[in-house]
Design a protein around this motif. Structure first.
Motif, PDB file in Angstrom:
ATOM      1  N   UNK A   4       0.948  -1.347   0.458  1.00 26.91           N
ATOM      2  CA  UNK A   4       0.145  -0.105   0.202  1.00 26.91           C
ATOM      3  C   UNK A   4       0.749   1.274   0.215  1.00 26.91           C
ATOM      4  N   UNK A   5       0.681   2.321  -1.067  1.00 21.71           N
ATOM      5  CA  UNK A   5       1.586   3.418  -0.756  1.00 21.71           C
ATOM      6  C   UNK A   5       0.390   4.467  -1.111  1.00 21.71           C
ATOM      7  N   UNK A   6       0.436   5.315  -0.154  1.00 24.51           N
ATOM      8  CA  UNK A   6       0.488   6.761  -0.055  1.00 24.51           C
ATOM      9  C   UNK A   6       0.833   7.507  -0.613  1.00 24.51           C
ATOM     10  N   UNK A   7       0.640   8.897  -1.425  1.00 22.88           N
ATOM     11  CA  UNK A   7       1.871   9.401  -2.328  1.00 22.88           C
ATOM     12  C   UNK A   7       1.317  11.342  -2.620  1.00 22.88           C
ATOM     13  N   UNK A  88      -2.249   8.608 -11.155  1.00 23.91           N
ATOM     14  CA  UNK A  88      -2.792   7.576 -11.154  1.00 23.91           C
ATOM     15  C   UNK A  88      -2.221   7.966 -13.195  1.00 23.91           C
ATOM     16  N   UNK A  89      -2.628   8.686 -13.832  1.00 23.67           N
ATOM     17  CA  UNK A  89      -1.612   8.947 -15.091  1.00 23.67           C
ATOM     18  C   UNK A  89      -0.399   9.190 -15.057  1.00 23.67           C
ATOM     19  N   UNK A 100       6.947  -2.167 -17.680  1.00 23.60           N
ATOM     20  CA  UNK A 100       5.421  -2.292 -16.661  1.00 23.60           C
ATOM     21  C   UNK A 100       4.030  -2.492 -17.682  1.00 23.60           C
ATOM     22  N   UNK A 101       3.226  -3.274 -17.181  1.00 21.46           N
ATOM     23  CA  UNK A 101       1.659  -3.191 -17.435  1.00 21.46           C
ATOM     24  C   UNK A 101       0.960  -2.807 -16.420  1.00 21.46           C
ATOM     25  N   UNK A 102      -0.046  -2.520 -16.672  1.00 15.84           N
ATOM     26  CA  UNK A 102      -0.646  -1.712 -15.762  1.00 15.84           C
ATOM     27  C   UNK A 102      -2.133  -1.724 -15.592  1.00 15.84           C
ATOM     28  N   UNK A 110     -14.313   5.212  -3.293  1.00 18.75           N
ATOM     29  CA  UNK A 110     -13.565   6.620  -5.009  1.00 18.75           C
ATOM     30  C   UNK A 110     -12.354   5.970  -5.364  1.00 18.75           C
ATOM     31  N   UNK A 111     -11.142   5.212  -4.414  1.00 19.72           N
ATOM     32  CA  UNK A 111      -9.431   5.415  -4.241  1.00 19.72           C
ATOM     33  C   UNK A 111      -9.441   4.945  -5.935  1.00 19.72           C
ATOM     34  N   UNK A 112      -8.278   4.519  -6.353  1.00 18.14           N
ATOM     35  CA  UNK A 112      -7.932   3.925  -7.614  1.00 18.14           C
ATOM     36  C   UNK A 112      -6.776   2.734  -7.155  1.00 18.14           C
ATOM     37  N   UNK A 113      -7.149   1.622  -7.456  1.00 23.45           N
ATOM     38  CA  UNK A 113      -5.967   0.382  -6.942  1.00 23.45           C
ATOM     39  C   UNK A 113      -4.903   0.708  -8.611  1.00 23.45           C
ATOM     40  N   UNK A 114      -4.159   0.471  -8.944  1.00 24.27           N
ATOM     41  CA  UNK A 114      -2.996  -0.001  -9.495  1.00 24.27           C
ATOM     42  C   UNK A 114      -1.897  -1.239  -9.436  1.00 24.27           C
ATOM     43  N   UNK A 115      -2.335  -2.105 -10.683  1.00 22.80           N
ATOM     44  CA  UNK A 115      -1.678  -3.295 -10.532  1.00 22.80           C
ATOM     45  C   UNK A 115      -0.410  -3.302 -11.274  1.00 22.80           C
TER      46      UNK A 115
END
Length: 122
Positions: A4-7, A88-89, A100-102, A110-115
């Motif tokens: 988990x990352x917060x920026x 995100x972008x 990497x593939x995303x 409302x949050x967005x998960x990126x793998x």
């Protein structure tokens, strides 16, 4: 393994700003000097939905300048929405640059998960 990352977002990439605007259906950003209520700010300006004055990003410092008069001239949630879209972008741009593939998933809160995974950029 999951992390988990917060920026804390600093806006420094014009390409990601444009992509964030596209993502939210906003007009493209423009470079220049912009009038805020009692000051001017120079940088990349983005006009958020229902905001009286633009938000101005100094890409050199990462600083964000705006005047929403404590929410009377624009809801803070709109800025937060834009900063999320930018983050995100920017993450997708950098991940693809490194091969990497995303995969993106919108979550109920409302949050967005990126793998990200090693392999062909997606």
């Amino acid at each position: 393994m999951s992390h988990i990352v917060q920026i804390a977002t600093q806006v420094r990439d014009a390409q990601a700003v444009r992509a964030g605007c596209d993502r939210l259906g906003l007009d493209p950003p423009s470079e220049g000097t912009f009038k805020l209520f009692s000051q001017t700010a120079t940088g990349l300006g983005v006009q958020l939905k229902d905001w009286r004055y633009p938000v101005v990003f100094d890409l050199g410092t990462g600083e964000t300048k705006f005047d929403n008069y404590q929410g009377h001239w624009g809801k803070r949630e709109r800025l937060d929405e834009f900063l999320q879209a930018y983050a995100v972008e920017k993450t997708k741009i950098e991940a693809r640059r490194k091969g990497y593939s995303v995969v993106e998933q919108a979550l109920d809160d409302g949050s967005i998960k990126l793998a990200l995974s090693v392999g062909a950029a997606g």
